[in-house]
Design a protein around this motif. Structure first.
Motif, PDB file in Angstrom:
ATOM      1  N   ILE A  90       0.831  -1.193   0.000  1.00 25.71           N
ATOM      2  CA  ILE A  90       0.000   0.000   0.000  1.00 25.71           C
ATOM      3  C   ILE A  90       0.875   1.256   0.000  1.00 25.71           C
ATOM      4  N   THR A  91       0.405   2.256  -0.719  1.00 23.39           N
ATOM      5  CA  THR A  91       1.158   3.497  -0.810  1.00 23.39           C
ATOM      6  C   THR A  91       0.682   4.479   0.246  1.00 23.39           C
ATOM      7  N   VAL A  92       1.610   5.011   0.992  1.00 25.41           N
ATOM      8  CA  VAL A  92       1.287   6.047   1.958  1.00 25.41           C
ATOM      9  C   VAL A  92       1.808   7.369   1.403  1.00 25.41           C
ATOM     10  N   GLN A  93       0.911   8.321   1.255  1.00 22.05           N
ATOM     11  CA  GLN A  93       1.314   9.627   0.720  1.00 22.05           C
ATOM     12  C   GLN A  93       2.098  10.410   1.758  1.00 22.05           C
ATOM     13  N   VAL A  94       3.242  10.916   1.373  1.00 26.32           N
ATOM     14  CA  VAL A  94       4.002  11.771   2.278  1.00 26.32           C
ATOM     15  C   VAL A  94       4.256  13.091   1.563  1.00 26.32           C
ATOM     16  N   LEU A  95       3.698  14.157   2.095  1.00 28.25           N
ATOM     17  CA  LEU A  95       3.941  15.478   1.514  1.00 28.25           C
ATOM     18  C   LEU A  95       5.016  16.159   2.349  1.00 28.25           C
ATOM     19  N   VAL A  96       6.057  16.640   1.693  1.00 31.10           N
ATOM     20  CA  VAL A  96       7.145  17.285   2.429  1.00 31.10           C
ATOM     21  C   VAL A  96       7.314  18.700   1.909  1.00 31.10           C
ATOM     22  N   ASP A  97       7.417  19.653   2.839  1.00 31.29           N
ATOM     23  CA  ASP A  97       7.676  21.042   2.480  1.00 31.29           C
ATOM     24  C   ASP A  97       9.066  21.132   1.860  1.00 31.29           C
ATOM     25  N   GLY A  98       9.127  21.435   0.576  1.00 28.74           N
ATOM     26  CA  GLY A  98      10.414  21.422  -0.110  1.00 28.74           C
ATOM     27  C   GLY A  98      11.143  22.757  -0.076  1.00 28.74           C
ATOM     28  N   THR A  99      10.597  23.753   0.636  1.00 30.78           N
ATOM     29  CA  THR A  99      11.287  25.054   0.625  1.00 30.78           C
ATOM     30  C   THR A  99      12.650  24.950   1.298  1.00 30.78           C
ATOM     31  N   ASP A 100      12.729  24.248   2.419  1.00 30.26           N
ATOM     32  CA  ASP A 100      14.010  24.034   3.063  1.00 30.26           C
ATOM     33  C   ASP A 100      14.565  22.696   2.570  1.00 30.26           C
ATOM     34  N   VAL A 101      15.417  22.788   1.566  1.00 28.70           N
ATOM     35  CA  VAL A 101      15.868  21.603   0.835  1.00 28.70           C
ATOM     36  C   VAL A 101      16.601  20.615   1.740  1.00 28.70           C
ATOM     37  N   ASN A 102      17.464  21.153   2.596  1.00 23.91           N
ATOM     38  CA  ASN A 102      18.260  20.293   3.465  1.00 23.91           C
ATOM     39  C   ASN A 102      17.363  19.441   4.355  1.00 23.91           C
ATOM     40  N   ASN A 103      16.409  20.083   5.025  1.00 27.57           N
ATOM     41  CA  ASN A 103      15.563  19.325   5.928  1.00 27.57           C
ATOM     42  C   ASN A 103      14.529  18.493   5.196  1.00 27.57           C
ATOM     43  N   ALA A 104      14.183  18.881   3.967  1.00 27.58           N
ATOM     44  CA  ALA A 104      13.301  18.039   3.166  1.00 27.58           C
ATOM     45  C   ALA A 104      13.949  16.666   2.971  1.00 27.58           C
ATOM     46  N   ARG A 105      15.256  16.680   2.723  1.00 27.08           N
ATOM     47  CA  ARG A 105      15.981  15.406   2.571  1.00 27.08           C
ATOM     48  C   ARG A 105      16.018  14.634   3.887  1.00 27.08           C
TER      49      ARG A 105
END
Lengths: 376, 366
Positions: free
Chosen positions: B112-127
């Motif tokens: 099953i796929t779980v959607q994960v939305l990540v705020d990409g404005t802060d690139v370092n912490n997005a990773r």
């Protein structure tokens, strides 16, 4: 009616004073230079030089197994260019030395019985070592390494069980994780703070330095007229700086302007009043221009570093995170990222916008009061 | 010795100017506390919003597992609207959306796929967030017996800084930035003031040569700079808990050379600009910007793109940061840092030569 209004404006003292200020500013080449050159350079250097990418990390490989599978594992590690394999090393001691000397950032040791263990269905353990001097990069590199190996290990299973939970990660606002997008809105705020405080303080302190402030006071002009006539032209010039910075952001860094730019410009205008008030305050407490530039260090340094323009607020220790709430630049940077990258508006950003308005009113009132009390 | 008496005169002048003394000792400490205390790159306790449409024991224990690391924590989001509004409004940095048939499908062995939305404005912490969620998911599957035992185990060790404490990375770099900016700022002010006050004419009239003037002034500000260095490093040890990781002699040799190069850079700026205000701005823009951004202080040097990376090669701070990090974190000693020391010495010579030539050509303002 309208004509009369314009006539009255053109004949008013404040108009005459404003014209004097504009002439003074335009004649001052240093000021024009300050308005154009440093902001552009700062935006460019910050935007290009700061990059948190984790890529091309040098990987030292000690492969005791020297088999097909072990070589495949190494190429899986270097596939995404996060790691770049250096020359294959002879033994662990050599690897340790290379890490010590900083010649490789990460190392991997594959045991001699790697293949045999895999064929017998046993778990094989590989060693990974990472130079932790750069704590942040080390953490991300470690995460990538584990993921790569787990994926590789999954593919090796004779009868792989599917990954039952598959987290599908979507990056909002910045799908390509373009690193400059984080810094440019922050630096926009930083540039506006530095320039507006510097230019307004030097405009005020120059009259003080030259002794012409007393002459202005001798004229029938009220002190609020003197100050207003000083602030308005500066404000217009600084708005020009806002557009300059936005142009650089758009043309050079391709920042998406996702929000309502009209509203954003209005909020930036409010923020300019904060910068100008800081400048007037600086000029009021300093005797001459030299003191202004030196004391500005005391104000601008903490202002910039606790604003989240360079390092994210969420990463700061708790104390500094709360302290940053008192920093108008922090709120402006949040707003800039919201409008430029996220494409949100007043509805989502009313808190920082409100904070900014309060800061602008309080600082402006305070600095004008200080300035007037010094005049009398 | 004329150089020595020039140095003594300079120190006496320095002591008399209170603003400058304050600048020399309070500002570096302020910088140390703010940079060393506030600059952190990796977020802890990142607020995430979870929308659980399944609401089963399995989904709840999955959520619990997500929060069990020190990296993620529940956001204060009220659950109204979609999960994306929480990210839009900045309450959460990521959202995890668990679909209604989560536990049913897992129990019947269907992925099953779980959607994960990540705020990409802060690139370092997005990773950081992505890695963290993926790693916890794998760990959850493993502990719940929902995944095969992995065939390959990674045993990773982080060297030199096993706890990955960011102070060990940031504070030594901060010391380097401070020791570049303030000695150069002070030296630039001292040099340009001779010009502003016209006392340079007296120097010209005396038998003091340009080289002696630079050496005398340079020596004075080197002494002051070393004073700043000892205060800043001592405070770093006492408050930020830095400890020498190995042989401290490369640092002991490197610091005077580095502070010397900063002083010479300041003197060079001082000979080129007309007044103190411009001097401060020149040092602030060129010195500060390069020491902060082109030196590997915040992010790795190798990330600086091509034309700028050329400039970074002539920035002394770039060579001193590895030396001071080696002294406090890696502890390799001479073998690891000798090249940086040579480069520092070489750049100091270049700066000295440039300052000398500029001084001989220095004109008075009309």
């Amino acid at each position: 009616m309208f004509h009369k209004l314009i006539d009255r404006l053109l004949n008013s003292r404040i108009w005459a004073l404003a014209v004097k200020e504009i002439n003074q500013i335009l004649r001052n080449k240093q000021l024009i230079f300050l308005l154009v050159f440093p902001p552009t350079i700062q935006l460019l250097v910050f935007g290009f030089a700061l990059s948190p990418d984790v890529q091309f990390l040098k990987l030292g490989v000690v492969d005791y197994a020297q088999t097909q599978t072990s070589r495949e594992l190494v190429s899986a590690m270097t596939e995404n260019q996060i790691f770049v394999a250096q020359d294959h090393l002879f033994d662990e001691e050599e690897l340790a030395k290379q890490v010590q000397l900083g010649q490789v950032t990460a190392g991997v040791v594959i045991p001699p019985d790697f293949d045999r263990q895999l064929q017998q269905g046993e778990t094989s353990e590989i060693q990974v070592l990472i130079d932790g001097t750069d704590a942040n990069t080390a953490g991300i590199a470690n995460g990538y390494m584990t993921q790569i190996v787990q994926q590789f290990s999954h593919q090796l299973q004779a009868n792989p069980r599917p990954m039952l939970i598959d987290p599908e990660v979507v990056f909002l606002y910045n799908a390509g994780l373009n690193t400059t997008w984080f810094f440019v809105p922050g630096v926009l705020g930083l540039v506006l703070t530095l320039t507006s405080s510097l230019v307004s303080s030097s405009a005020v302190v120059r009259e003080k330095d030259a002794g012409t402030l007393e002459q202005l006071l001798m004229t029938p002009a009220e002190d609020w007229e003197i100050l207003l006539a000083k602030i308005v032209p500066l404000f217009i010039l600084m708005l020009g700086d806002v557009f300059l910075a936005l142009t650089v952001a758009k043309l050079v860094f391709h920042i998406p302007f996702r929000g309502n730019m009209l509203v954003f410009t209005a909020v930036s205008a409010i923020y300019l009043f904060v910068g100008i008030s800081v400048g007037i305050l600086l000029a009021t407490i300093s005797k001459n221009q030299r003191q202004v530039v030196l004391t500005s260090f005391f104000i601008n340094l903490p202002l910039i570093q606790t604003s989240g323009a360079i390092a994210p607020i969420e990463s700061m220790p708790t104390f500094f995170r709360y302290l940053s709430l008192l920093n108008p630049l922090r709120h402006y940077v949040t707003i800039a990222r919201g409008f430029l990258l996220k494409g949100v508006g007043i509805m989502e950003l009313w808190q920082p916008i409100l904070a900014l308005i309060v800061f602008a009113i309080v600082l402006l009132t305070f600095s004008v009061k200080k300035f007037r009390s010094q005049l009398s | 010795m004329r150089i020595w008496s020039q140095c003594i005169k300079e120190l006496a002048q320095f002591r008399r100017d209170r603003l400058t003394v304050a600048l020399a000792f309070i500002l570096p400490l302020l910088t140390l506390f703010i940079f060393g205390g506030a600059i952190r790159l990796e977020s802890k306790d990142i607020p995430i919003a979870v929308q659980d449409f399944d609401n089963s024991p399995l989904s709840r224990s999955y959520i619990e597992r997500l929060y069990s690391t020190n990296q993620l924590q529940p956001s204060i989001w009220d659950g109204l609207g979609t999960a994306q509004t929480a990210i839009d409004r900045g309450f959460a940095k990521a959202a995890v959306i668990i679909p209604p048939d989560f536990s049913r499908r897992i129990k019947s062995e269907q992925p099953i796929t779980v959607q994960v939305l990540v705020d990409g404005t802060d690139v370092n912490n997005a990773r950081v967030i992505r890695n963290s969620i993926q790693a916890t998911t794998r760990f959850f599957l493993k502990t719940e017996g929902l995944a095969d035992q992995p065939l390959i185990n990674v045993h990773s060790r982080i060297w030199f800084n096993p706890g990955r404490e960011e102070t060990l990375y940031i504070v030594p770099g901060t010391c380097a930035v401070i020791l570049w900016i303030y000695p150069s700022l002070l030296a630039a002010i001292a040099m340009v003031r001779e010009k502003e006050q016209g006392t340079i004419v007296q120097v010209y009239a005396s038998s003091l040569s340009a080289v002696e003037l630079i050496l005398g002034k340079g020596l004075a500000y080197l002494i002051i700079g070393l004073g700043i260095a000892s205060v800043v490093i001592l405070i770093s040890i006492l408050i930020f808990g830095l400890r020498f990781a190995g042989d401290p002699t490369p640092l002991l040799v490197g610091t005077p050379i580095f502070v010397g190069s900063a002083t010479l850079f300041g003197l060079l700026i001082g000979t080129r600009v007309p007044n103190v205000t411009t001097a401060v701005q020149a040092v602030a823009t060129t010195g500060f910007l390069t020491a902060l951004l082109l030196s590997g202080f915040i992010y790795p040097l190798s990330n600086i793109p091509f034309p700028l990376s050329l400039i970074s090669n002539i920035i002394p701070t770039r060579y001193f940061i590895p030396i001071i990090r080696d002294a406090f974190v890696r502890g390799t000693g001479w073998l690891g840092v000798w090249f940086g020391l040579i480069m520092l010495a070489f750049l100091s010579l270049l700066l000295f030569n440039a300052a000398r030539r500029n001084l001989s050509r220095m004109q008075l303002p009309d």
